[in-house]
Design an enzyme around this catalytic site. Structure first.
Site, PDB file in Angstrom:
ATOM      1  N   GLU A 116       0.827  -1.220   0.000  1.00 34.52           N
ATOM      2  CA  GLU A 116       0.000   0.000   0.000  1.00 34.52           C
ATOM      3  C   GLU A 116       0.858   1.265   0.000  1.00 34.52           C
ATOM      4  O   GLU A 116       0.371   2.351   0.344  1.00 34.52           O
ATOM      5  CB  GLU A 116      -0.945   0.013   1.200  1.00 34.52           C
ATOM      6  CG  GLU A 116      -1.881  -1.183   1.313  1.00 34.52           C
ATOM      7  CD  GLU A 116      -2.899  -1.307   0.192  1.00 34.52           C
ATOM      8  OE1 GLU A 116      -2.930  -0.447  -0.711  1.00 34.52           O
ATOM      9  OE2 GLU A 116      -3.661  -2.288   0.214  1.00 34.52           O
ATOM     10  N   HIS A 139      -2.919   2.613   8.292  1.00 31.50           N
ATOM     11  CA  HIS A 139      -4.023   1.828   7.724  1.00 31.50           C
ATOM     12  C   HIS A 139      -4.231   0.587   8.563  1.00 31.50           C
ATOM     13  O   HIS A 139      -3.275  -0.054   8.994  1.00 31.50           O
ATOM     14  CB  HIS A 139      -3.687   1.442   6.280  1.00 31.50           C
ATOM     15  CG  HIS A 139      -4.604   0.399   5.711  1.00 31.50           C
ATOM     16  ND1 HIS A 139      -5.950   0.602   5.531  1.00 31.50           N
ATOM     17  CD2 HIS A 139      -4.365  -0.870   5.289  1.00 31.50           C
ATOM     18  CE1 HIS A 139      -6.497  -0.492   5.027  1.00 31.50           C
ATOM     19  NE2 HIS A 139      -5.566  -1.404   4.877  1.00 31.50           N
ATOM     20  N   HIS A 141      -7.653  -2.504   9.942  1.00 31.78           N
ATOM     21  CA  HIS A 141      -8.938  -3.156   9.659  1.00 31.78           C
ATOM     22  C   HIS A 141      -9.794  -3.273  10.922  1.00 31.78           C
ATOM     23  O   HIS A 141     -10.083  -4.391  11.371  1.00 31.78           O
ATOM     24  CB  HIS A 141      -8.696  -4.564   9.093  1.00 31.78           C
ATOM     25  CG  HIS A 141      -7.801  -4.631   7.890  1.00 31.78           C
ATOM     26  ND1 HIS A 141      -7.118  -5.770   7.536  1.00 31.78           N
ATOM     27  CD2 HIS A 141      -7.486  -3.710   6.947  1.00 31.78           C
ATOM     28  CE1 HIS A 141      -6.421  -5.557   6.426  1.00 31.78           C
ATOM     29  NE2 HIS A 141      -6.611  -4.298   6.053  1.00 31.78           N
ATOM     30  N   GLU A 169     -17.457  12.992  22.001  1.00 31.17           N
ATOM     31  CA  GLU A 169     -16.134  13.514  21.643  1.00 31.17           C
ATOM     32  C   GLU A 169     -15.860  13.530  20.141  1.00 31.17           C
ATOM     33  O   GLU A 169     -14.902  14.170  19.697  1.00 31.17           O
ATOM     34  CB  GLU A 169     -15.046  12.708  22.350  1.00 31.17           C
ATOM     35  CG  GLU A 169     -14.986  11.264  21.892  1.00 31.17           C
ATOM     36  CD  GLU A 169     -13.749  10.516  22.407  1.00 31.17           C
ATOM     37  OE1 GLU A 169     -13.807   9.280  22.444  1.00 31.17           O
ATOM     38  OE2 GLU A 169     -12.750  11.167  22.752  1.00 31.17           O
ATOM     39  N   HIS A 210     -13.219  -2.938   3.742  1.00 31.65           N
ATOM     40  CA  HIS A 210     -11.793  -3.248   3.880  1.00 31.65           C
ATOM     41  C   HIS A 210     -11.200  -2.674   5.178  1.00 31.65           C
ATOM     42  O   HIS A 210     -10.666  -3.422   5.987  1.00 31.65           O
ATOM     43  CB  HIS A 210     -11.024  -2.724   2.656  1.00 31.65           C
ATOM     44  CG  HIS A 210      -9.553  -3.015   2.677  1.00 31.65           C
ATOM     45  ND1 HIS A 210      -8.837  -3.406   1.582  1.00 31.65           N
ATOM     46  CD2 HIS A 210      -8.644  -2.955   3.692  1.00 31.65           C
ATOM     47  CE1 HIS A 210      -7.565  -3.601   1.915  1.00 31.65           C
ATOM     48  NE2 HIS A 210      -7.422  -3.323   3.203  1.00 31.65           N
TER      49      HIS A 210
HETATM   50  O1  2HA Z   1      -1.087  -5.414   3.456  1.00 33.56           O
HETATM   51  O2  2HA Z   1      -3.903  -4.211   4.862  1.00 33.56           O
HETATM   52  O3  2HA Z   1      -4.522  -3.368   2.455  1.00 33.56           O
HETATM   53  C1  2HA Z   1      -2.169  -5.571   4.250  1.00 33.56           C
HETATM   54  C2  2HA Z   1      -3.269  -4.670   3.947  1.00 33.56           C
HETATM   55  C3  2HA Z   1      -3.575  -4.350   2.552  1.00 33.56           C
HETATM   56 ZN    ZN Z   2      -5.771  -3.392   4.369  1.00 34.41          ZN
END
Ligand code: 2HA
Ligand code: ZN
Length: 270
Positions: A116, A139, A141, A169, A210
């Site tokens: 990414e 980033h 999840h 908040e 995602h």
């Molecule tokens: O590489 O989260 O979006 C792991 C990820 C890809």
């Molecule tokens: Zn990811």
């Protein structure tokens, strides 16, 4: 040279990534973090004239030429970063046209930066135009944010308003709101460019079905942004199927914004 594992930015990066894993946001090789560091932060720890390897970035990041980044590795598990930082992360400088990463430390098993990287570097460029102090793109999840993208409208104003209504908040922590991308193939320059475009107007960008991207001046701020949005999503997922008796009204949100002196996203309140 001092041991780079004792550098304050490195200690903070390892702690943050470990904390992200412990929050359940980064299963397996999920998630990636990039931290921009100044040359004077690393000078005592590594010889910046000693390039170990050159790795093509696959796109032109010339706006960031000469900048240094500490970035998690592709295929690497956040779970393992604390036990072997040099295998799971790398520190590189971008060359003159931003098409090559000059590796100075890390990726010790011959690996390279996250798939990414386009989304990270393009987002750094976009956020630096809004805030010269931006240093972090993160980033991950988080389960509730992800869940919410299955059952809630992805329209950005509606998505943001719902999150603002879930915890007092929220409007104070992310007055710029949350932008949303529809499902797209990850790991590409296209999703990188789309993410960066969304980063122009908000520090949080949801990737539907995602995960989420956050950007900020330091690791704490960025972690806190995602943590707060994820908490709000958790409340939403707990109550969305129940009859709603009360909420935080727009007039309350305006009072909050005024009290905490934040400028909320124009047009997002009635
Ligand atoms: O590489 O989260 O979006 C792991 C990820 C890809
Ligand atoms: Zn990811």
């Amino acid at each position: 040279m001092k041991d780079i594992l004792t550098a304050p930015f490195m200690v903070e990066m390892i702690r943050t990534i470990t904390n992200m894993y412990n929050h359940g946001w980064d299963e397996r090789n999920g998630g990636n973090v990039s931290l921009m560091v100044n040359e004077n932060e690393i000078a005592e720890y590594i010889d910046v004239s000693n390039t170990l390897r050159e790795i093509p970035t696959g796109f032109n990041a010339s706006d960031l030429a000469g900048k240094y980044f500490l970035v998690t590795g592709t295929g690497k598990y956040f779970k393992n970063v604390q036990y072997d930082p040099a295998k799971n992360m790398g520190l590189f400088r971008l060359n003159g046209d931003g098409t090559t990463a000059e590796l100075l430390w890390g990726y010790s098993d011959g690996g390279k930066f996250t798939s990414e990287l386009p989304a990270h570097l393009m987002s750094h460029t976009a956020r630096l135009k809004v805030n010269l102090n931006n240093r972090v793109v993160m980033h991950c999840h988080p389960a509730n944010l992800l869940a919410m993208t299955y059952v809630h409208s992805l329209e950005e104003r509606e998505f943001t308003r719902t999150l603002w209504q879930m915890c007092t908040e929220c409007i104070v922590v992310f007055p710029d709101g949350v932008n949303v991308l529809p499902w797209m193939l990850c790991g590409t320059n296209e999703i990188g460019a789309a993410t960066a475009e969304k980063m122009k107007t908000a520090r949080l960008v949801v990737w539907a079905q995602h995960g989420i991207y956050g950007a900020g001046a330091d690791l704490d701020e960025t972690f806190g942004l995602i943590e707060t949005a994820e908490k709000a999503s958790e409340i939403y997922m707990k109550i969305a199927h129940l009859p709603m008796k009360n909420t935080i009204k727009d007039e309350d949100l305006k009072v909050l914004a005024e009290a905490f002196k934040v400028e909320y996203r124009k047009g997002y309140l009635e």
